[in-house]
Write a protein that holds these residues in place. Structure first.
Motif, PDB file in Angstrom:
ATOM      1  N   ILE A 105     -23.128 -10.263 -21.171  1.00 27.12           N
ATOM      2  CA  ILE A 105     -24.276  -9.444 -20.758  1.00 27.12           C
ATOM      3  C   ILE A 105     -25.319  -9.373 -21.859  1.00 27.12           C
ATOM      4  CG2 ILE A 105     -24.990  -7.099 -20.118  1.00 27.12           C
ATOM      5  CD1 ILE A 105     -22.274  -6.807 -18.703  1.00 27.12           C
ATOM      6  N   GLY A 106     -26.565  -9.607 -21.454  1.00 22.84           N
ATOM      7  CA  GLY A 106     -27.679  -9.614 -22.393  1.00 22.84           C
ATOM      8  C   GLY A 106     -28.031 -10.997 -22.878  1.00 22.84           C
ATOM      9  N   PHE A 107     -27.277 -11.999 -22.421  1.00 22.19           N
ATOM     10  CA  PHE A 107     -27.519 -13.374 -22.854  1.00 22.19           C
ATOM     11  C   PHE A 107     -27.537 -14.315 -21.652  1.00 22.19           C
ATOM     12  CE2 PHE A 107     -25.352 -11.064 -26.242  1.00 22.19           C
ATOM     13  CZ  PHE A 107     -26.207 -11.290 -27.313  1.00 22.19           C
ATOM     14  N   LYS A 108     -28.023 -15.515 -21.875  1.00 26.88           N
ATOM     15  CA  LYS A 108     -28.075 -16.509 -20.810  1.00 26.88           C
ATOM     16  C   LYS A 108     -26.660 -16.809 -20.308  1.00 26.88           C
ATOM     17  CE  LYS A 108     -30.000 -21.072 -19.774  1.00 26.88           C
ATOM     18  NZ  LYS A 108     -30.704 -22.259 -20.320  1.00 26.88           N
ATOM     19  N   GLY A 109     -26.514 -16.869 -18.998  1.00 22.61           N
ATOM     20  CA  GLY A 109     -25.205 -17.149 -18.417  1.00 22.61           C
ATOM     21  C   GLY A 109     -24.399 -15.907 -18.102  1.00 22.61           C
ATOM     22  N   ALA A 110     -25.004 -14.722 -18.240  1.00 23.98           N
ATOM     23  CA  ALA A 110     -24.307 -13.475 -17.920  1.00 23.98           C
ATOM     24  C   ALA A 110     -23.908 -13.462 -16.448  1.00 23.98           C
ATOM     25  CB  ALA A 110     -25.210 -12.284 -18.228  1.00 23.98           C
ATOM     26  N   HIS A 111     -22.685 -12.985 -16.166  1.00 23.24           N
ATOM     27  CA  HIS A 111     -22.216 -12.947 -14.782  1.00 23.24           C
ATOM     28  C   HIS A 111     -21.069 -11.950 -14.666  1.00 23.24           C
ATOM     29  CE1 HIS A 111     -19.195 -15.436 -16.705  1.00 23.24           C
ATOM     30  NE2 HIS A 111     -18.409 -15.308 -15.636  1.00 23.24           N
ATOM     31  N   VAL A 112     -20.670 -11.660 -13.430  1.00 22.10           N
ATOM     32  CA  VAL A 112     -19.532 -10.777 -13.192  1.00 22.10           C
ATOM     33  C   VAL A 112     -18.280 -11.645 -13.044  1.00 22.10           C
ATOM     34  CG1 VAL A 112     -18.503  -9.030 -11.696  1.00 22.10           C
ATOM     35  CG2 VAL A 112     -20.988  -9.074 -12.037  1.00 22.10           C
ATOM     36  N   ILE A 233     -27.233  -7.339 -10.603  1.00 17.21           N
ATOM     37  CA  ILE A 233     -26.916  -8.252  -9.499  1.00 17.21           C
ATOM     38  C   ILE A 233     -26.881  -7.446  -8.199  1.00 17.21           C
ATOM     39  CG2 ILE A 233     -25.176  -9.779  -8.495  1.00 17.21           C
ATOM     40  CD1 ILE A 233     -24.332 -10.570 -11.279  1.00 17.21           C
ATOM     41  N   ASN A 234     -27.676  -7.886  -7.249  1.00 17.73           N
ATOM     42  CA  ASN A 234     -27.741  -7.220  -5.940  1.00 17.73           C
ATOM     43  C   ASN A 234     -27.984  -5.717  -6.074  1.00 17.73           C
ATOM     44  OD1 ASN A 234     -27.202  -9.679  -4.624  1.00 17.73           O
ATOM     45  ND2 ASN A 234     -24.982  -9.368  -4.838  1.00 17.73           N
ATOM     46  N   LYS A 237     -26.332  -2.418 -11.557  1.00 14.88           N
ATOM     47  CA  LYS A 237     -26.459  -2.672 -12.989  1.00 14.88           C
ATOM     48  C   LYS A 237     -25.106  -2.609 -13.683  1.00 14.88           C
ATOM     49  CE  LYS A 237     -31.218  -1.302 -14.095  1.00 14.88           C
ATOM     50  NZ  LYS A 237     -32.063  -0.391 -14.906  1.00 14.88           N
ATOM     51  N   TYR A 238     -24.879  -3.604 -14.568  1.00 13.72           N
ATOM     52  CA  TYR A 238     -23.691  -3.627 -15.409  1.00 13.72           C
ATOM     53  C   TYR A 238     -24.170  -3.603 -16.862  1.00 13.72           C
ATOM     54  CZ  TYR A 238     -21.463  -5.459 -11.134  1.00 13.72           C
ATOM     55  OH  TYR A 238     -21.014  -5.646  -9.855  1.00 13.72           O
ATOM     56  N   HIS A 239     -23.890  -2.531 -17.586  1.00 12.00           N
ATOM     57  CA  HIS A 239     -24.310  -2.479 -18.987  1.00 12.00           C
ATOM     58  C   HIS A 239     -23.294  -3.212 -19.867  1.00 12.00           C
ATOM     59  CE1 HIS A 239     -21.327   0.555 -20.110  1.00 12.00           C
ATOM     60  NE2 HIS A 239     -21.616   1.189 -18.985  1.00 12.00           N
ATOM     61  N   HIS A 240     -23.640  -3.357 -21.158  1.00 11.41           N
ATOM     62  CA  HIS A 240     -22.890  -4.263 -22.032  1.00 11.41           C
ATOM     63  C   HIS A 240     -21.697  -3.620 -22.737  1.00 11.41           C
ATOM     64  CE1 HIS A 240     -25.292  -2.101 -24.992  1.00 11.41           C
ATOM     65  NE2 HIS A 240     -24.574  -2.632 -25.946  1.00 11.41           N
TER      66      HIS A 240
END
Length: 308
Positions: A105-112, A233-234, A237-240
């Motif tokens: 999270i906070g970087f390129k490629g962040a995902h669940v 996403i949708n 929010k998901y924090h880091h």
């Protein structure tokens, strides 16, 4: 007219530890103090960073599941403190890196990630799987894939060491600001009370926008919050800040908490403790020396002050 020597600082700004460092010294025009302080920071960064392939901590990580690694006394002592606090299970975990990298999270490629992926990485985060040898100053991560990351307390430790250096020089007063980790040294020369003024970040605005201020004596101030990095996403929010008990972002109504303590490494630790607690802990301030106070900011913009 002679300018007030005591209240005229010398300062130095530079980039280290992945952030902007600002150092100010009052009552002394010897800029070697600032230069030596930056040299001190650079030395610790060389030993503790995980953002380069080579450092003492990275040597430990590369040898995970293979063999113990001998490190310098300062690195060993900080690792020992980090592992001890991680075992207390209040939210801080110096071994959580594999899970954090999974979310990114906070970087390129962040995902669940999937539940299975999280479960797999969580098996690498148990601080009981770290073997410490005091006699030989060795550290052994017993499972391949484990990672030690001291980023959660390293800035506090380094700030305290800079203060040690300044005290050796009899610095009258100063401010150590390691990218938002602030340590006030001695009494402020700008006020008869000796108090310092600190701005508390507004969690919903860019860094530098303050929601309130605190008037404090010599202390360290550190903030933890959900506002700086997040994944959306949708509409969700998901924090880091990952909960080491679940592998998911911690569920909390706390947007940010600012801690005031005697020592900076203590502020780093207590900040995590109160953030993960989700609010004030009864008796917290009096349970241990050096805990001065805290300011909680909640998602609904309400605030709660403890001791400040």
């Amino acid at each position: 007219m002679i300018e007030n020597y005591a209240s005229t600082p010398i300062s130095k700004v530079g980039r280290r530890l992945g952030t902007v460092i600002t150092l100010q010294v009052y009552g002394d025009q010897n800029k070697k103090i600032l230069d030596q302080s930056f040299d001190l920071i650079a030395g610790y960064e060389d030993r503790l960073t995980v953002n380069r392939d080579h450092s003492e901590v990275m040597d430990v990580n590369h040898a995970a599941g293979i063999h113990p690694v001998q490190v310098s006394a300062s690195t060993y002592n900080l690792i020992k403190l980090a592992v001890y606090e991680s075992k207390q299970n209040f939210g801080f975990n110096a071994l959580i890196g594999p899970v954090v990298k999974l979310w990114h999270i906070g970087f390129k490629g962040a995902h669940v990630p999937s539940d299975e992926q999280i479960k797999e990485k969580m098996s690498l985060t148990n601080p009981a799987d770290v073997r410490l040898d005091d006699d030989n100053q060795t550290v052994f991560l017993t499972k391949k894939g484990m990672e030690l990351d001291l980023g959660g307390i390293a800035k506090g430790y380094i700030a305290d060491r800079i203060r040690d250096l300044w005290r050796a020089y009899d610095v009258r007063a100063g401010i150590i600001n390691l990218g938002g980790n602030v340590l006030f040294v001695n009494s402020s020369p700008k006020r008869a009370s000796g108090e310092w003024i600190l701005g508390v970040q507004d969690p919903k605005k860019k860094r530098g926008n303050n929601l309130t201020t605190a008037t404090v004596h010599e202390c360290s101030a550190v903030t933890s919050g959900t506002y700086e990095r997040f994944l959306e996403i949708n509409g969700k929010k998901y924090h880091h800040i990952i909960d080491p008990k679940t592998g998911y972002p911690v569920k909390t109504h706390v947007a940010g908490v600012t801690l005031f303590t005697r020592d900076s490494v203590q502020a780093e630790i207590e900040c995590k403790r109160l953030f993960f607690a989700g609010g004030p802990i009864p008796g917290w301030k009096n349970d241990k020396a050096g805990r001065y106070g805290a300011i909680f900011v909640y998602d609904d913009d309400s605030m709660e002050r403890i001791g400040v």
